[in-house]
Design a protein around this motif. Structure first.
Motif, short mmCIF file in Angstrom:
data_model
loop_
_atom_site.label_atom_id
_atom_site.label_comp_id
_atom_site.label_asym_id
_atom_site.label_seq_id
_atom_site.Cartn_x
_atom_site.Cartn_y
_atom_site.Cartn_z
N ASP A 242 0.84 -1.21 0.00
CA ASP A 242 0.00 0.00 0.00
C ASP A 242 0.87 1.25 0.00
O ASP A 242 0.67 2.19 -0.79
N ILE A 243 1.82 1.29 0.93
CA ILE A 243 2.64 2.48 1.10
C ILE A 243 3.53 2.72 -0.12
O ILE A 243 3.71 3.85 -0.57
N MET B 296 1.36 4.23 -2.75
CA MET B 296 1.07 5.63 -2.45
C MET B 296 2.29 6.51 -2.74
O MET B 296 2.15 7.64 -3.24
N ARG B 297 3.48 6.01 -2.44
CA ARG B 297 4.69 6.78 -2.75
C ARG B 297 4.84 6.96 -4.27
O ARG B 297 5.26 8.02 -4.73
N ALA B 298 4.48 5.93 -5.01
CA ALA B 298 4.57 6.03 -6.47
C ALA B 298 3.59 7.07 -7.01
O ALA B 298 3.90 7.83 -7.93
N VAL B 299 2.38 7.09 -6.44
CA VAL B 299 1.39 8.09 -6.84
C VAL B 299 1.90 9.49 -6.50
O VAL B 299 1.82 10.42 -7.32
N LYS B 300 2.45 9.65 -5.30
CA LYS B 300 3.00 10.94 -4.89
C LYS B 300 4.10 11.39 -5.85
O LYS B 300 4.13 12.55 -6.28
N ALA B 301 4.99 10.49 -6.21
CA ALA B 301 6.09 10.83 -7.11
C ALA B 301 5.58 11.23 -8.49
O ALA B 301 6.16 12.10 -9.16
N ALA B 302 4.49 10.60 -8.95
CA ALA B 302 3.94 10.93 -10.27
C ALA B 302 3.30 12.32 -10.27
O ALA B 302 3.43 13.07 -11.23
N HIS C 49 5.73 16.90 4.67
CA HIS C 49 5.78 16.21 5.96
C HIS C 49 4.52 15.43 6.27
O HIS C 49 4.47 14.72 7.28
N ALA C 50 3.48 15.57 5.45
CA ALA C 50 2.18 14.98 5.77
C ALA C 50 2.00 13.61 5.12
O ALA C 50 2.53 13.33 4.05
N LEU C 51 1.21 12.78 5.78
CA LEU C 51 0.69 11.51 5.30
C LEU C 51 1.75 10.41 5.19
O LEU C 51 1.69 9.40 5.90
N LEU C 52 2.69 10.56 4.26
CA LEU C 52 3.69 9.52 4.06
C LEU C 52 4.91 9.82 4.94
O LEU C 52 5.39 10.94 4.97
N PRO C 53 5.39 8.81 5.68
CA PRO C 53 6.57 9.05 6.53
C PRO C 53 7.76 9.48 5.70
O PRO C 53 7.97 9.00 4.58
N LEU C 54 8.54 10.42 6.23
CA LEU C 54 9.72 10.89 5.52
C LEU C 54 10.73 9.76 5.39
O LEU C 54 10.83 8.90 6.27
#
Length: 467
Positions: free
Chosen positions: A440-441, A444-450, A460-465
């Motif tokens: 899942d994570i 979500m990181r892949a979506v964020k990067a896109a 700083h929100a949602l996904l851990p740094l």
């Protein structure tokens, strides 16, 4: 300057002045705020626990100004933290502590478009307060399905960004179920326009749905197309006293048979005592009871009779019923004023969680052991969804991490969620793995990067740094 997703570049004081001048050409000098005195109200959230330091605050007035401001920040490699009414509880809309992020306030995006009674839809700016929307659509015999105690300050953009729930989820769903389109500014300043609000549109991915609940990490919401509901003219509320939370959960089974059921909220004797002490409200009954269930019904016909029949079957110790609006508001105040009553005592550690409904009474019974004397707990919430708002007072700074970890791990162990309706923000990013799998994570990181390759939107929100 650019940065990898999830990191924040540093900005020098000279860059700040230059950035402020550039942003002023888009929004005007009066709407670029610098210095602690002006930025302070935007740097701390509603709880008072999540605070940071903004590089500056920018307040655009329309979507074009949002796009211009984001484009300037992107070119400078400066992170942007979108913020609505700043009523959040998890640090999702406040800056980090290093003073490198621009807070982009949407409060001036406060336009409300014409109501379309045929489609029962309306387009609103992200900065519109929920109460203003309610007043705007009421003359049309319509209402917005989501309602919150913070209706006077919570904005529709913030509600969409966190997929807010509130008191009527059991009938109308969360904010996601009531948003049919969005307009948003992308990380590079481009604009995504999905405002058509078509009930049938199967042309690919649901980008609007993806942005609802994304906590400003993928794009900056500027306008929303909302679904409206017929306002039910006949309403009744009841406050039911019960001997246990088990009894409240059992009562809900009978109450769910009511087509008119709109809300089912619960709170406890300790919480009510605090509300009465803080507000001066008169006690609802002659004596205190362990648990209280606030029930609301609404229909085109009088629902009083069917509610009375249902209440007779739930083992109520005492019942107060109100049909007139003033009486219904009085009963609602016993639940809705919990937040201000708790805050008057101290700054609580707030945990918004979901537990599978059958597990809720057992979880509450376990709380004293989980807290191990490290906190005084006041709890209330939305019973139908197993959504518990846990307010912890007196937690020592040295104990806070252990308390949060113990509670959230137990929630995860029961198959619940570490965040029911307020988002993950910064406060719970480190616990995301408890209820979302590595797959899942990673997705979500892949979506964020896109959507945000440079990691400049609410980093700083949602996904851990990383790390």
């Amino acid at each position: 300057m650019t940065a990898a997703p999830g990191t924040s570049p540093s900005v020098s004081p000279v860059d700040r002045r230059l950035l402020a001048r550039r942003l002023a050409t888009v929004v005007g000098d009066a709407h670029v705020l610098t210095g602690s005195a002006l930025c302070g109200p935007y740097e701390t959230d509603f709880t008072g626990r999540h605070t940071g330091r903004a590089l500056l605050v920018v307040r655009p007035a329309d979507p074009a100004q949002v796009a211009g401001a984001v484009r300037i920040c992107a070119a400078a490699g400066v992170p942007v933290v979108p913020q609505g009414g700043n009523t959040g509880l998890v640090g999702a809309s406040t800056p980090g502590g290093d003073g490198t992020e621009v807070v982009l306030s949407s409060r001036r995006l406060a336009g409300i478009g014409p109501v379309d009674p045929g489609s029962r839809q309306v387009t609103v700016g992200a900065g519109v307060a929920l109460a203003d929307l309610q007043r705007h659509v009421r003359p049309y015999g319509l209402e917005f399905g989501v309602d919150l105690a913070s209706r006077d300050s919570a904005t529709l953009g913030g509600m969409a960004a966190t997929n807010a729930g509130g008191e009527r989820v059991l009938r109308y769903g969360t904010t996601r179920a009531n948003v049919t389109g969005v307009e948003a500014v992308l990380a590079d300043g481009g604009v995504l326009d999905r405002l058509a609000g078509l009930p049938k549109d199967n042309t690919g991915y649901d980008l609007a749905g993806l942005l609802v609940g994304s906590e400003g990490t993928l794009a900056v919401l500027t306008r929303l197309r909302l679904v409206l509901r017929a306002r039910m003219p006949r309403r009744v509320s009841a406050l039911v006293a019960l001997d246990s939370l088990d009894a409240a959960v059992s009562a809900l089974t009978a109450l769910r048979r009511l087509e008119s059921l709109e809300l089912a909220e619960f709170f406890t004797a300790d919480g009510l005592a605090l509300v009465l002490e803080h507000t001066g409200l008169a006690a609802p009954f002659r004596r205190a009871h362990p648990v209280y269930l606030l029930i609301g019904c609404a229909s085109t016909r009088d629902p009083t009779g069917e509610l009375a029949e249902a209440v007779e079957r739930v083992g109520a110790l005492e019942v107060a019923v109100a049909v007139e609006e003033s009486g219904r508001r009085r009963l609602a105040a016993y639940r809705e004023r919990h937040t201000e009553a708790v805050n008057a005592v101290g700054t609580p550690l707030k945990l918004d969680i979901t537990v599978p409904l059958p597990e809720l009474p057992g979880f509450v019974a376990e709380l004293p052991d989980l807290l191990a004397g490290r906190a005084e707990a006041y709890l209330y919430g939305h019973l139908a969804e197993g959504n518990l708002h846990l307010n912890l007072l007196g937690v020592a700074a040295a104990d806070e991490a252990a308390v949060v970890d113990a509670v959230l791990r137990r929630v995860a162990g029961l198959g619940g969620s570490i965040s029911a309706e307020h988002g993950v923000g910064r406060a719970k990013a480190g616990h995301l793995h408890l209820t979302r799998s590595p797959a899942d994570i990673a997705l979500m990181r892949a979506v964020k990067a896109a959507w945000d390759p440079a990691g400049l939107l609410n980093p700083h929100a949602l996904l851990p740094l990383p790390g």
